[in-house]
Design a protein around this motif. Structure first.
Motif, mmCIF file in Angstrom:
data_model
loop_
_atom_site.group_PDB
_atom_site.id
_atom_site.type_symbol
_atom_site.label_atom_id
_atom_site.label_comp_id
_atom_site.label_asym_id
_atom_site.label_seq_id
_atom_site.Cartn_x
_atom_site.Cartn_y
_atom_site.Cartn_z
ATOM 1 N N VAL A 98 0.816 -1.225 0.000
ATOM 2 C CA VAL A 98 0.000 0.000 0.000
ATOM 3 C C VAL A 98 0.848 1.273 0.000
ATOM 4 O O VAL A 98 0.444 2.288 -0.565
ATOM 5 C CB VAL A 98 -1.018 0.022 1.162
ATOM 6 C CG1 VAL A 98 -2.034 -1.091 0.993
ATOM 7 C CG2 VAL A 98 -0.354 -0.043 2.513
ATOM 8 N N THR A 99 2.032 1.230 0.609
ATOM 9 C CA THR A 99 2.875 2.426 0.578
ATOM 10 C C THR A 99 3.368 2.694 -0.839
ATOM 11 O O THR A 99 3.394 3.854 -1.286
ATOM 12 C CB THR A 99 4.082 2.305 1.534
ATOM 13 O OG1 THR A 99 4.780 1.070 1.300
ATOM 14 C CG2 THR A 99 3.656 2.377 2.982
ATOM 15 N N ASN A 100 3.728 1.644 -1.549
ATOM 16 C CA ASN A 100 4.150 1.843 -2.940
ATOM 17 C C ASN A 100 2.978 2.258 -3.824
ATOM 18 O O ASN A 100 3.140 3.061 -4.744
ATOM 19 C CB ASN A 100 4.825 0.581 -3.472
ATOM 20 C CG ASN A 100 6.283 0.496 -3.079
ATOM 21 O OD1 ASN A 100 7.145 1.113 -3.705
ATOM 22 N ND2 ASN A 100 6.566 -0.248 -2.023
ATOM 23 N N MET A 101 1.800 1.720 -3.539
ATOM 24 C CA MET A 101 0.610 2.125 -4.294
ATOM 25 C C MET A 101 0.354 3.628 -4.132
ATOM 26 O O MET A 101 0.153 4.343 -5.119
ATOM 27 C CB MET A 101 -0.610 1.343 -3.801
ATOM 28 C CG MET A 101 -1.925 1.753 -4.453
ATOM 29 S SD MET A 101 -3.370 1.144 -3.538
ATOM 30 C CE MET A 101 -3.360 2.275 -2.113
ATOM 31 N N TRP A 102 0.396 4.108 -2.888
ATOM 32 C CA TRP A 102 0.141 5.537 -2.659
ATOM 33 C C TRP A 102 1.270 6.403 -3.193
ATOM 34 O O TRP A 102 1.045 7.536 -3.627
ATOM 35 C CB TRP A 102 -0.125 5.816 -1.185
ATOM 36 C CG TRP A 102 -1.565 5.649 -0.833
ATOM 37 C CD1 TRP A 102 -2.137 4.666 -0.068
ATOM 38 C CD2 TRP A 102 -2.642 6.476 -1.289
ATOM 39 N NE1 TRP A 102 -3.487 4.841 -0.009
ATOM 40 C CE2 TRP A 102 -3.837 5.940 -0.741
ATOM 41 C CE3 TRP A 102 -2.723 7.616 -2.090
ATOM 42 C CZ2 TRP A 102 -5.092 6.508 -0.979
ATOM 43 C CZ3 TRP A 102 -3.971 8.177 -2.336
ATOM 44 C CH2 TRP A 102 -5.135 7.630 -1.781
ATOM 45 N N LYS A 103 2.474 5.889 -3.190
ATOM 46 C CA LYS A 103 3.585 6.643 -3.779
ATOM 47 C C LYS A 103 3.328 6.869 -5.267
ATOM 48 O O LYS A 103 3.496 7.986 -5.777
ATOM 49 C CB LYS A 103 4.902 5.882 -3.580
ATOM 50 C CG LYS A 103 6.139 6.588 -4.175
ATOM 51 C CD LYS A 103 7.387 5.793 -3.861
ATOM 52 C CE LYS A 103 8.598 6.354 -4.604
ATOM 53 N NZ LYS A 103 8.979 7.706 -4.152
ATOM 54 N N VAL A 104 2.883 5.813 -5.960
ATOM 55 C CA VAL A 104 2.568 5.944 -7.393
ATOM 56 C C VAL A 104 1.435 6.951 -7.599
ATOM 57 O O VAL A 104 1.533 7.864 -8.422
ATOM 58 C CB VAL A 104 2.179 4.576 -7.988
ATOM 59 C CG1 VAL A 104 1.649 4.743 -9.414
ATOM 60 C CG2 VAL A 104 3.371 3.631 -7.985
ATOM 61 N N ILE A 105 0.352 6.801 -6.845
ATOM 62 C CA ILE A 105 -0.816 7.674 -7.015
ATOM 63 C C ILE A 105 -0.460 9.134 -6.748
ATOM 64 O O ILE A 105 -0.794 10.027 -7.536
ATOM 65 C CB ILE A 105 -1.959 7.232 -6.070
ATOM 66 C CG1 ILE A 105 -2.484 5.852 -6.480
ATOM 67 C CG2 ILE A 105 -3.093 8.256 -6.081
ATOM 68 C CD1 ILE A 105 -3.432 5.223 -5.460
#
Length: 299
Positions: free
Chosen positions: A59-66
């Motif tokens: 989820v941290t990488n997901m939010w970093k992308v977003i």
């Protein structure tokens, strides 16, 4: 010598002028193309906590992308839970995406409720925590069975990060059930490796684990019954921020309030992240395929 010094001085000025012109040209081109770097600088940098747990890395990488697609810079800070909560309270971090309540991280809620903002609504509401063993251990189905089989497990529970809420609750489990066991701390990857090695040899192992987690798709594991409900029943996962985060990043704060994930979504994200060499690449793939879902968060 005077002539040589004068020539050197003139050449130096010319050289610096050329470099300055190149630098200005580069900046001008960057602004002209509307690059993300220029936009990121305008929107600011978000210091995001990361924990070495599979779902947290996802989820941290997901939010970093977003967020970076929206013009923010995101710096991931790999830390343990205790350090993260202290850093939020001291305004050294902006956001932590994973706080488990009502049981696992209740100590952090009690300690920092006046110094940290804890989200009112969870982003995931079907979490589970408990001790697990391989399914081939057919005679061990409850935490109460463990003392009868202490020698089989060498009196050890294989743990992960010290300071994690679940590790603290597991210490409470040992006391509540009067287990003659020692909880051995390590890290989540090390714990998963131990589980993997034990299952390959069909050896006994007991460890604290949780859903959502990709490990349940890899191995045949079962939760031990917890008659005293020390681990609680259904856990929910929330985010937490420093107190002024909403004031400094109102747009992001609204997106976080809208963020919801179910078993299918978090499972697919974790699978994508696990299957790629770099977690960020798996996160990008998931984000690309789930724009409709993400647009609802960002409405």
């Amino acid at each position: 010598m005077r002539f040589n010094k004068r020539v050197f001085l003139v050449l130096s000025i010319v050289f610096v002028t050329i470099l300055s012109a190149c630098g200005d040209s580069s900046k001008s081109e960057s602004k002209g193309t509307g690059s993300k770097d220029a936009t990121n600088e305008d929107k600011g940098t978000i210091e995001m906590a990361q924990i070495s747990w599979a779902e947290n890395i996802a989820v941290t990488n997901m939010w970093k992308v977003i967020l970076e697609e929206q013009g923010y810079k995101v710096k991931l800070n790999l830390l343990d839970m205790g350090t993260i909560m202290k850093a939020l309270a001291e305004d050294e971090l902006d956001i932590n995406l994973e706080v488990w309540l009502p049981i696992q991280d209740k100590a952090y809620l009690q300690q920092y409720k006046d110094q940290v903002f804890f989200a009112e609504e969870p982003w995931y509401d079907n979490a589970k925590v408990g001790l697990v063993v391989p399914t081939y251990l057919e005679n061990i189905n409850s935490i109460e069975d463990l003392n009868k089989h202490k020698d089989m497990f060498a009196g050890e529970i294989t743990g992960f990060d010290p300071g994690a809420g679940t590790m603290e609750v597991t210490e409470e489990v040992i006391k509540e059930y009067d287990l003659d066991y020692e909880l051995i701390p390590s890290s989540e990857p090390a714990m998963i490796t131990e589980i993997d090695e034990a299952i390959k040899k069909e050896e006994p192992i007991v460890a604290p684990l949780w859903n959502p987690h990709r490990v349940f798709s890899q191995f045949d594991l079962k939760y031990l019954e917890d008659p005293k409900k020390v681990y609680g029943e259904v856990e929910k996962i929330y985010y937490a921020t420093r107190l002024d985060f909403e004031k400094d990043f109102p747009e992001v704060s609204e997106w976080m309030k809208n963020w919801k994930m179910d078993d299918e979504a978090i499972g697919e994200l974790m699978t994508y992240v696990n299957e790629t060499e770099e977690p960020i690449e798996g996160a990008k793939k998931w984000v690309d395929e789930n724009q409709d879902r993400i647009n609802k968060w960002m409405k």
